[in-house]
Motif scaffolding. Sequence first.
Motif, mmCIF file in Angstrom:
data_model
loop_
_atom_site.group_PDB
_atom_site.id
_atom_site.type_symbol
_atom_site.label_atom_id
_atom_site.label_comp_id
_atom_site.label_asym_id
_atom_site.label_seq_id
_atom_site.Cartn_x
_atom_site.Cartn_y
_atom_site.Cartn_z
ATOM 1 N N ALA A 1 48.578 52.842 57.160
ATOM 2 C CA ALA A 1 49.420 51.811 56.537
ATOM 3 C C ALA A 1 50.889 52.205 56.638
ATOM 4 C CB ALA A 1 49.035 51.631 55.071
ATOM 5 N N PRO A 2 51.772 51.242 56.884
ATOM 6 C CA PRO A 2 53.194 51.572 57.040
ATOM 7 C C PRO A 2 53.814 52.026 55.723
ATOM 8 C CG PRO A 2 52.909 49.202 56.920
ATOM 9 C CD PRO A 2 51.520 49.793 56.986
ATOM 10 N N ALA A 3 54.904 52.755 55.839
ATOM 11 C CA ALA A 3 55.614 53.183 54.630
ATOM 12 C C ALA A 3 56.131 51.977 53.853
ATOM 13 C CB ALA A 3 56.764 54.122 54.997
ATOM 14 N N GLU A 4 56.548 50.944 54.561
ATOM 15 C CA GLU A 4 57.012 49.708 53.932
ATOM 16 C C GLU A 4 56.313 48.532 54.598
ATOM 17 O OE1 GLU A 4 58.888 49.256 51.333
ATOM 18 O OE2 GLU A 4 59.369 51.387 51.062
ATOM 19 N N PRO A 5 55.673 47.662 53.838
ATOM 20 C CA PRO A 5 54.990 46.505 54.442
ATOM 21 C C PRO A 5 55.986 45.518 55.040
ATOM 22 C CG PRO A 5 54.927 46.367 52.054
ATOM 23 C CD PRO A 5 55.511 47.700 52.381
ATOM 24 N N ARG A 6 55.513 44.754 55.986
ATOM 25 C CA ARG A 6 56.364 43.786 56.680
ATOM 26 C C ARG A 6 56.705 42.612 55.758
ATOM 27 N NH1 ARG A 6 53.795 41.398 62.016
ATOM 28 N NH2 ARG A 6 52.447 40.493 60.409
ATOM 29 N N ALA A 7 57.931 42.123 55.864
ATOM 30 C CA ALA A 7 58.366 40.989 55.053
ATOM 31 C C ALA A 7 57.757 39.689 55.575
ATOM 32 C CB ALA A 7 59.887 40.881 55.067
ATOM 33 N N PRO A 8 57.333 38.790 54.679
ATOM 34 C CA PRO A 8 56.693 37.531 55.085
ATOM 35 C C PRO A 8 57.711 36.432 55.379
ATOM 36 C CG PRO A 8 56.618 37.723 52.719
ATOM 37 C CD PRO A 8 57.306 38.971 53.218
ATOM 38 N N HIS A 9 58.549 36.634 56.374
ATOM 39 C CA HIS A 9 59.649 35.707 56.624
ATOM 40 C C HIS A 9 59.155 34.294 56.913
ATOM 41 C CE1 HIS A 9 62.568 38.894 56.483
ATOM 42 N NE2 HIS A 9 62.008 39.542 57.492
ATOM 43 N N ARG A 10 58.101 34.155 57.729
ATOM 44 C CA ARG A 10 57.635 32.819 58.104
ATOM 45 C C ARG A 10 57.103 32.067 56.889
ATOM 46 N NH1 ARG A 10 53.520 31.965 62.202
ATOM 47 N NH2 ARG A 10 54.430 29.872 62.284
ATOM 48 N N LEU A 11 56.326 32.750 56.058
ATOM 49 C CA LEU A 11 55.794 32.085 54.865
ATOM 50 C C LEU A 11 56.928 31.607 53.967
ATOM 51 C CD1 LEU A 11 53.553 31.242 52.919
ATOM 52 C CD2 LEU A 11 53.533 33.589 52.047
ATOM 53 N N VAL A 12 57.913 32.451 53.734
ATOM 54 C CA VAL A 12 59.036 32.060 52.883
ATOM 55 C C VAL A 12 59.733 30.837 53.454
ATOM 56 C CG1 VAL A 12 61.303 32.786 52.028
ATOM 57 C CG2 VAL A 12 59.364 34.369 51.923
ATOM 58 N N ALA A 13 59.880 30.800 54.776
ATOM 59 C CA ALA A 13 60.546 29.660 55.412
ATOM 60 C C ALA A 13 59.732 28.385 55.314
ATOM 61 C CB ALA A 13 60.823 29.986 56.880
ATOM 62 N N PHE A 14 58.396 28.519 55.184
ATOM 63 C CA PHE A 14 57.511 27.353 55.196
ATOM 64 C C PHE A 14 57.073 26.925 53.787
ATOM 65 C CE2 PHE A 14 57.420 28.184 59.595
ATOM 66 C CZ PHE A 14 56.746 27.180 60.268
ATOM 67 N N LEU A 15 57.585 27.536 52.733
ATOM 68 C CA LEU A 15 57.048 27.296 51.393
ATOM 69 C C LEU A 15 57.112 25.837 50.951
ATOM 70 C CD1 LEU A 15 58.135 30.389 49.266
ATOM 71 C CD2 LEU A 15 55.807 29.651 49.809
ATOM 72 N N SER A 16 58.060 25.077 51.467
ATOM 73 C CA SER A 16 58.184 23.664 51.084
ATOM 74 C C SER A 16 57.490 22.726 52.058
ATOM 75 C CB SER A 16 59.662 23.277 50.966
ATOM 76 O OG SER A 16 60.302 24.015 49.951
ATOM 77 N N ASP A 17 56.819 23.279 53.071
ATOM 78 C CA ASP A 17 56.198 22.464 54.113
ATOM 79 C C ASP A 17 54.829 21.936 53.670
ATOM 80 O OD1 ASP A 17 58.418 23.499 55.529
ATOM 81 O OD2 ASP A 17 57.328 23.272 57.406
ATOM 82 N N PRO A 18 54.250 20.990 54.424
ATOM 83 C CA PRO A 18 52.917 20.481 54.084
ATOM 84 C C PRO A 18 51.883 21.603 53.997
ATOM 85 C CG PRO A 18 53.947 19.074 55.710
ATOM 86 C CD PRO A 18 54.839 20.264 55.569
ATOM 87 N N ALA A 19 50.855 21.355 53.206
ATOM 88 C CA ALA A 19 49.866 22.387 52.919
ATOM 89 C C ALA A 19 49.199 22.925 54.175
ATOM 90 C CB ALA A 19 48.808 21.842 51.959
ATOM 91 N N ASP A 20 48.939 22.080 55.158
ATOM 92 C CA ASP A 20 48.240 22.558 56.346
ATOM 93 C C ASP A 20 49.117 23.468 57.197
ATOM 94 O OD1 ASP A 20 49.938 20.544 57.169
ATOM 95 O OD2 ASP A 20 48.471 19.546 58.449
#
Length: 307
Positions: A200-219
Motif C-alpha cells: 500500500a502506498p504511503a499516501e493514497p491517491r486523491a479521487p480527483h475524478r469523483l470530486v469533479a463528478f459529484l454534481s453529475d447524474p447518478a450513472d
Amino acid sequence: MSAGRSVTVRAPAKINLHLGVGAPREDGFHPLMTVYHAIGLYDDVTVADADDWAVEVSAVGGVDVSAVPLDDSNLVVRAGRALVAHHGVRRAARIRVRKGIPVAGGMAGGSADAAAALVALDRLWDLETSDADLFDLAAGLGSDVPFGLVGGNALGTGRGEVVEQLPGADVPRWWVVVTAPAGLSTPAVYRRFDELSPDAPAEPRAPHRLVAFLSDPADAVAPLLHNDLQPAALDLRPELADVLAAGEAAGALRGLVSGSGPTCVFWCADADAARAVAGVLTEEHGSDRVLVATGAVAGAHVVEYDR
C-alpha cells in the motif's frame, strides 16, 4: 430522562463514496483520502444536566444496540468530558441516544453520536465554543467525528479528521442500505487490509475524478465509487459479496461495502429505482435490515431545545 432543560441534536450516518487507504503511519493510524457523504439515517442525542455522567441507549427500528457501552467508554461521555475540560468547568449530563444508525456497521454511528453530543452540550450550557475548537475536540475523539459536524459531501484527509466541504450536496441521491445481523470490527478489517495490501502506498491517491463528478447524474458517478477496505471486509465476511451481487442484479447502479463494513450500500438512479431494489432485497433479508435513505444531508443539528 427527567423533565427540565434539555437539548436534542440529530446527526447522520456516513458513507464513503471513495475510501483510499495508505500504509500504516508511525503512530499506527492509516493515512486516508476519502469522500464522505452523509445520508438520512440518524441518531438523536438528548442531553440534560445531571450530577454525574450517565448514558441511556434505545433502538430505532431493528437496530441492535446490545453492544453499545453504557459507561465512560461511550464516545458521548468522552465528548462531554473533553468539552468541559476545554472550558475548565465542572458539569455533567445525562445523555440519551436513540440509534437509527447500524452499530459496528461502517457508517460511523458512534462518531455521529460524539458530534451530536458536542453540539448538544455546547448549546445546553451556553458555552459558545468556536467552530475551530469544536473541530479540534471532534478530531481528538475520532477520525469520523469532524465530518459528523458538517455533513453533506466532504473530502477527508489525514486519518480522515481533516475535512473540507465539497460540492454536490444539493443533488438528491438515493441509497438502499442493507445491514448485517452482526457487526464487524474496524481494527480487524484494517489488520486484514495490511495483510492483503503489503505494498500500500504511503499516501493514497486523491479521487480527483469523483470530486469533479459529484454534481453529475447518478450513472456517471457510479463507476467512480471505490473502497480500499472492501476486499478485506469481503475476505472476513464472504457472504457480503452475495449481497452486493444481488443488489446490483436488482437494478442498483453500484453496490459497495460501507467503510469497514459489514453494511452494504447501493447507489440508485432515483427514488423509484431505490424502492425497486429495496423490494427485491427485502425478500431475502427482511424489512428490518433493508432501508432506503437519501443524501446528502446536513451534519449535527439541533432538532429540539427545551428550556
